[in-house]
Design a protein around this motif. Sequence first.
Motif, mmCIF file in Angstrom:
data_model
loop_
_atom_site.group_PDB
_atom_site.id
_atom_site.type_symbol
_atom_site.label_atom_id
_atom_site.label_comp_id
_atom_site.label_asym_id
_atom_site.label_seq_id
_atom_site.Cartn_x
_atom_site.Cartn_y
_atom_site.Cartn_z
ATOM 1 N N VAL A 137 0.896 -0.990 0.063
ATOM 2 C CA VAL A 137 -0.142 -0.026 -0.097
ATOM 3 C C VAL A 137 0.923 1.224 -0.035
ATOM 4 C CG1 VAL A 137 -0.183 0.214 2.482
ATOM 5 C CG2 VAL A 137 -1.928 0.949 0.951
ATOM 6 N N GLU A 138 0.436 2.234 -0.818
ATOM 7 C CA GLU A 138 1.110 3.677 -0.602
ATOM 8 C C GLU A 138 0.938 4.156 0.883
ATOM 9 O OE1 GLU A 138 2.504 5.152 -3.033
ATOM 10 O OE2 GLU A 138 1.876 4.113 -4.909
ATOM 11 N N PRO A 139 1.875 4.607 1.288
ATOM 12 C CA PRO A 139 1.743 5.016 2.954
ATOM 13 C C PRO A 139 0.804 6.189 3.065
ATOM 14 C CG PRO A 139 4.005 4.660 2.367
ATOM 15 C CD PRO A 139 3.306 4.428 1.034
ATOM 16 N N ALA A 140 0.916 7.102 2.044
ATOM 17 C CA ALA A 140 -0.206 8.135 1.939
ATOM 18 C C ALA A 140 -1.816 7.718 1.638
ATOM 19 C CB ALA A 140 0.297 9.371 0.847
ATOM 20 N N HIS A 141 -2.035 6.608 0.926
ATOM 21 C CA HIS A 141 -3.106 6.115 0.483
ATOM 22 C C HIS A 141 -3.718 4.816 1.058
ATOM 23 C CE1 HIS A 141 -3.202 9.557 -2.407
ATOM 24 N NE2 HIS A 141 -2.001 9.355 -2.694
ATOM 25 N N SER A 142 -3.453 4.550 2.551
ATOM 26 C CA SER A 142 -4.095 3.557 3.056
ATOM 27 C C SER A 142 -5.505 3.968 3.554
ATOM 28 C CB SER A 142 -3.375 2.936 4.139
ATOM 29 O OG SER A 142 -3.101 3.919 5.046
ATOM 30 N N MET A 143 -6.467 3.312 3.643
ATOM 31 C CA MET A 143 -7.756 3.443 4.205
ATOM 32 C C MET A 143 -7.877 2.921 5.548
ATOM 33 S SD MET A 143 -10.194 3.209 0.641
ATOM 34 C CE MET A 143 -9.810 1.620 0.320
ATOM 35 N N ARG A 144 -8.096 3.806 6.762
ATOM 36 C CA ARG A 144 -8.108 3.192 7.986
ATOM 37 C C ARG A 144 -9.560 3.152 8.578
ATOM 38 N NH1 ARG A 144 -2.118 4.745 10.179
ATOM 39 N NH2 ARG A 144 -1.006 4.569 8.242
ATOM 40 N N ARG A 145 -9.771 2.683 9.580
ATOM 41 C CA ARG A 145 -11.176 2.756 10.325
ATOM 42 C C ARG A 145 -11.118 4.129 10.990
ATOM 43 N NH1 ARG A 145 -12.374 -3.551 12.200
ATOM 44 N NH2 ARG A 145 -12.039 -4.684 10.227
ATOM 45 N N ASN A 146 -10.130 4.696 11.485
ATOM 46 C CA ASN A 146 -10.123 5.679 12.346
ATOM 47 C C ASN A 146 -9.976 7.081 11.626
ATOM 48 O OD1 ASN A 146 -7.366 5.790 11.574
ATOM 49 N ND2 ASN A 146 -6.496 5.700 13.605
ATOM 50 N N ALA A 147 -10.179 7.024 10.334
ATOM 51 C CA ALA A 147 -10.010 8.407 9.769
ATOM 52 C C ALA A 147 -11.316 8.791 9.040
ATOM 53 C CB ALA A 147 -9.004 7.816 8.267
ATOM 54 N N ALA A 148 -12.506 8.260 9.466
ATOM 55 C CA ALA A 148 -13.738 9.194 8.912
ATOM 56 C C ALA A 148 -13.626 10.216 9.824
ATOM 57 C CB ALA A 148 -14.941 8.156 9.342
ATOM 58 N N ARG A 149 -14.410 11.533 9.214
ATOM 59 C CA ARG A 149 -14.480 12.788 9.769
ATOM 60 C C ARG A 149 -16.018 13.139 9.390
ATOM 61 N NH1 ARG A 149 -10.878 11.192 11.677
ATOM 62 N NH2 ARG A 149 -8.597 11.616 11.334
ATOM 63 N N VAL A 150 -16.672 14.067 10.537
ATOM 64 C CA VAL A 150 -17.965 14.435 10.344
ATOM 65 C C VAL A 150 -17.881 15.276 9.096
ATOM 66 C CG1 VAL A 150 -19.599 16.250 11.159
ATOM 67 C CG2 VAL A 150 -18.091 14.537 12.689
ATOM 68 N N GLY A 151 -19.125 14.907 8.287
ATOM 69 C CA GLY A 151 -19.202 15.755 6.903
ATOM 70 C C GLY A 151 -19.034 14.546 5.830
ATOM 71 N N ASP A 152 -18.223 13.579 6.172
ATOM 72 C CA ASP A 152 -17.788 12.656 5.030
ATOM 73 C C ASP A 152 -19.076 11.849 4.478
ATOM 74 O OD1 ASP A 152 -15.093 13.243 5.701
ATOM 75 O OD2 ASP A 152 -14.653 11.173 6.062
ATOM 76 N N LEU A 153 -19.048 11.594 3.363
ATOM 77 C CA LEU A 153 -20.129 10.836 2.512
ATOM 78 C C LEU A 153 -19.918 9.440 2.729
ATOM 79 C CD1 LEU A 153 -19.405 13.519 0.568
ATOM 80 C CD2 LEU A 153 -21.653 12.813 -0.551
ATOM 81 N N ILE A 154 -20.706 8.617 2.901
ATOM 82 C CA ILE A 154 -20.592 7.177 2.962
ATOM 83 C C ILE A 154 -21.104 6.331 1.834
ATOM 84 C CG2 ILE A 154 -21.332 5.197 4.444
ATOM 85 C CD1 ILE A 154 -21.974 7.027 6.608
ATOM 86 N N TYR A 155 -20.227 5.546 1.142
ATOM 87 C CA TYR A 155 -20.683 4.726 0.101
ATOM 88 C C TYR A 155 -20.554 3.283 0.324
ATOM 89 C CZ TYR A 155 -20.157 9.147 -2.561
ATOM 90 O OH TYR A 155 -20.279 10.410 -2.849
ATOM 91 N N VAL A 156 -21.065 2.359 -0.497
ATOM 92 C CA VAL A 156 -21.044 1.167 -0.638
ATOM 93 C C VAL A 156 -20.863 0.548 -1.859
ATOM 94 C CG1 VAL A 156 -21.841 0.383 1.623
ATOM 95 C CG2 VAL A 156 -23.235 0.307 -0.200
#
Length: 321
Positions: A137-156
């Motif tokens: 993984v690119e260090p700057a581009h991993s998706m972590r569970r702790n990185a959601a912020r208020v206002g983010d959109l949620i997709y599935v």
Amino acid sequence: MAGEFDLIRDYFRDATVQRDDVALGIGDDCALLAVPAGKQLAVSMDTLVVGRHFVADVDPDSLGYKALAVNLSDLAAMGATPAWATLSVTLPDADAGWIKLFMAGFVELAKKHQLSLVGGDTTRGPLSITVQVHGFVEPAHSMRRNAARVGDLIYVSGQLGDAGLALLAQQGLYVKQGCLSSLKQRLDRPEPRVELGRVAAMHSHCAIDLSDGLGSDLGHICEESNVGALIHLDKLPMSDAVADYVAESGDWSLPLSAGDDYELCMTVPSEQQAAFEAVMQQQDVPVTWIGMIEQGEQVRAMSPNGDVDAYVARGYDHFAN
Ligand code: ADP
Ligand code: MG
């Protein structure tokens, strides 16, 4: 009966693809592997135990496929690209026919992802399978569970509840002709969303794969990120079969709580929305907006009639009483 070393030679060694970054594969005390400069190694492991995750007379080919798929799904949820795997097989006896079928399923999926089996262990005991996968993984581009912020959109990604409906059908709790073979495919041979996750990671910082069900897994994001989430039930993407079930029963538990779909749930900052949606349109499964990250600490679900209820997590806990 084959011996341990016959099994290794015949079914594990040279089973999958050759890769230049494998300096030494199966056959020595360790594998020797080269991680590309500048990348992080993403590592994940899952165990499947007879009587717990599958029945003893499970189709070995599907089990081989699924044992790898559930691991690749974890890499997908980090935005990682798969490279290697190790495999621990515990068997009641050295049943070469069973191993051959198991490995056919495993190798089918491994080849799709250019994944090399580089080691493992073969022992005797109650049937159990452990797979560990390794990806980059690119260090700057991993998706972590702790990185959601208020206002983010949620997709599935994909559609929710198919595997759960297949399980109901398999248990005789749901009887309907027609779509069941494609549903069974979704339960037995889930397609890990590896490419989708890799692309999503350019625009999303936070994702999870849906193994326990949307409500429960999105709850993990909320907990780790110290946020809440509001999802709109009428936005949840469903196959016709699951949509029919929900319409007939009024019960949303399949798309909301059923596990085993192995789709990705991703959160995206609003400034990335347009770019994210543009690249997701190129994927071969749909990606659907289902709600927003908000202040709070729980997952809430809005019904089509506008009622909002807190989702009570019912994710699977192996040690729950
Ligand atoms: P050791 O005794 O040194 O642990 P083993 O005899 O268990 O080595 O294994 C010999 C080789 O075969 C090792 O390279 C090991 O990684 C590989 N191997 C054993 N079982 C498996 C398996 N189920 N899948 C892949 N590789 C395996
Ligand atoms: Mg060993």
